[in-house]
Write an enzyme that holds these catalytic residues in place. Sequence first.
Site, mmCIF file in Angstrom:
data_model
loop_
_atom_site.group_PDB
_atom_site.id
_atom_site.type_symbol
_atom_site.label_atom_id
_atom_site.label_comp_id
_atom_site.label_asym_id
_atom_site.label_seq_id
_atom_site.Cartn_x
_atom_site.Cartn_y
_atom_site.Cartn_z
ATOM 1 N N HIS A 120 51.788 60.222 66.604
ATOM 2 C CA HIS A 120 51.769 59.410 67.814
ATOM 3 C C HIS A 120 50.361 59.464 68.407
ATOM 4 C CE1 HIS A 120 53.337 57.428 71.357
ATOM 5 N NE2 HIS A 120 52.665 58.301 72.081
ATOM 6 N N GLU A 179 65.252 61.598 70.779
ATOM 7 C CA GLU A 179 64.493 61.120 71.937
ATOM 8 C C GLU A 179 63.087 60.713 71.502
ATOM 9 O OE1 GLU A 179 63.450 62.464 76.521
ATOM 10 O OE2 GLU A 179 64.433 63.879 75.176
ATOM 11 N N GLU A 214 43.462 61.292 63.440
ATOM 12 C CA GLU A 214 44.809 61.183 62.846
ATOM 13 C C GLU A 214 44.733 61.380 61.336
ATOM 14 O OE1 GLU A 214 47.252 57.852 64.073
ATOM 15 O OE2 GLU A 214 46.112 57.621 65.920
ATOM 16 N N ARG A 234 59.314 50.926 64.710
ATOM 17 C CA ARG A 234 60.706 50.641 65.064
ATOM 18 C C ARG A 234 61.334 51.897 65.649
ATOM 19 N NH1 ARG A 234 61.718 45.693 65.666
ATOM 20 N NH2 ARG A 234 63.937 46.114 65.461
ATOM 21 N N ILE A 235 62.169 51.695 66.655
ATOM 22 C CA ILE A 235 62.919 52.819 67.206
ATOM 23 C C ILE A 235 64.145 53.029 66.321
ATOM 24 C CG2 ILE A 235 64.340 53.537 69.172
ATOM 25 C CD1 ILE A 235 62.260 52.088 70.946
ATOM 26 N N LEU A 236 64.401 54.297 65.966
ATOM 27 C CA LEU A 236 65.484 54.601 65.028
ATOM 28 C C LEU A 236 66.725 55.067 65.780
ATOM 29 C CD1 LEU A 236 63.078 56.398 62.592
ATOM 30 C CD2 LEU A 236 64.192 54.195 62.179
ATOM 31 N N THR A 284 62.967 63.486 66.692
ATOM 32 C CA THR A 284 64.305 63.750 67.216
ATOM 33 C C THR A 284 64.819 62.446 67.837
ATOM 34 O OG1 THR A 284 63.354 64.432 69.328
ATOM 35 C CG2 THR A 284 63.796 66.180 67.726
ATOM 36 N N ARG A 299 70.351 46.843 65.091
ATOM 37 C CA ARG A 299 69.624 48.067 64.752
ATOM 38 C C ARG A 299 70.415 48.940 63.771
ATOM 39 N NH1 ARG A 299 65.224 49.681 67.462
ATOM 40 N NH2 ARG A 299 65.553 48.580 69.391
ATOM 41 N N THR A 314 40.416 58.353 63.575
ATOM 42 C CA THR A 314 39.692 59.193 62.603
ATOM 43 C C THR A 314 40.282 60.609 62.594
ATOM 44 O OG1 THR A 314 37.987 59.844 64.193
ATOM 45 C CG2 THR A 314 37.524 57.901 62.857
HETATM 46 C C1 GAR Z 1 48.292 54.878 64.459
HETATM 47 O O1 GAR Z 1 47.334 55.018 65.477
HETATM 48 C C2 GAR Z 1 49.563 55.627 64.820
HETATM 49 O O2 GAR Z 1 49.327 56.819 65.527
HETATM 50 C C3 GAR Z 1 50.247 54.620 65.700
HETATM 51 O O3 GAR Z 1 50.023 53.380 65.081
HETATM 52 C C4 GAR Z 1 48.789 53.427 64.365
HETATM 53 C C5 GAR Z 1 49.058 53.007 62.951
HETATM 54 O O4 GAR Z 1 47.871 52.876 62.215
HETATM 55 N N1 GAR Z 1 51.643 54.911 65.821
HETATM 56 C C6 GAR Z 1 52.376 54.603 66.875
HETATM 57 O O5 GAR Z 1 51.926 53.995 67.841
HETATM 58 C C7 GAR Z 1 53.819 55.045 66.799
HETATM 59 N N2 GAR Z 1 54.504 54.780 68.002
HETATM 60 P P1 GAR Z 1 47.935 52.842 60.628
HETATM 61 O O6 GAR Z 1 48.995 51.797 60.222
HETATM 62 O O7 GAR Z 1 46.561 52.390 60.227
HETATM 63 O O8 GAR Z 1 48.283 54.200 60.126
#
Ligand code: GAR
Length: 193
Positions: free
Chosen positions: A113, A147, A178, A95-97, A145, A69, A176
Amino acid sequence: MKHIVILISGTGSNMAAIVRAAEREDWAARLGARVAAVISNRPDARGLQTAQEAGIATAVVDHRQHADRAAFDAALRAEIDRHQPALVVLAGFMRILTPGFVAHYAGRIVNIHPSLLPAFPGLHTHQRAIDMRCRVAGATVHQVTAELDHGAILAQAAVPVLPGDTADTLAARVLTQEHLIYPRAIAELLSKG
Ligand code: GAR
C-alpha cells in the site's frame, strides 16, 4: 515448489520487481519458490505483457464480466487455486475483496500500500499526505485481512515529502522504495515457511 500467484490491475512494476528478484536471487534454489502466475482483473493491464515476456503464465478475470463482487471473487479464487499457491501477492490490485475470499487465503495473502499505514488507508494516498503537510511518506507491505489496508505490517519504507512535490512526483519516489521492500518482504516470508 512453493507457488507465488501475483494479482495486478495495471502497470505491474511491483510484480516485475518481484519477478526480477526471484530470478536474480534464485528463489527456486534458495527458497524453493517461484512465481507461478500473474492474474489481472483488467484485460488491458500493461503488466500482463511484462509477465508473458518473462515466461510467466497469465490470466484475466475481468470484474466487469461478473454480476457482483461475490461472483467475481469466486471466479478469481478458482483461477488462483489452479496454481495451489503458498502465497498470493496483491501488487497494485485495485479491487476490494470479500471477507470470504480473504479468509480462504488467511496468512498467505499480502499487499503493498502506498502510504505509511496506519496513515492513509484507501485511495489518493500521496495527495492526502501532501495536503496534510506530512514531512515523510512511504509504503507498507502488510498481511491482508478483511478490513481494508489494516493487516499486520511486514515492512515499511519512508521517503521525504519535498517542497513542490505533486502527487505524481511523490508517487514516483515512493514507488522506487516499493520495488525494494516488496520482494524483500516476500523472500523473508517464504524463508520462514
Ligand atoms: C503501487 O504504488 C501500489 O502501492 C499501489 O498501486 C501502485 C501499483 O503500481 N497500490 C494500491 O494503491 C493498492 N490500494 P504497479 O502496478 O506499477 O505495481
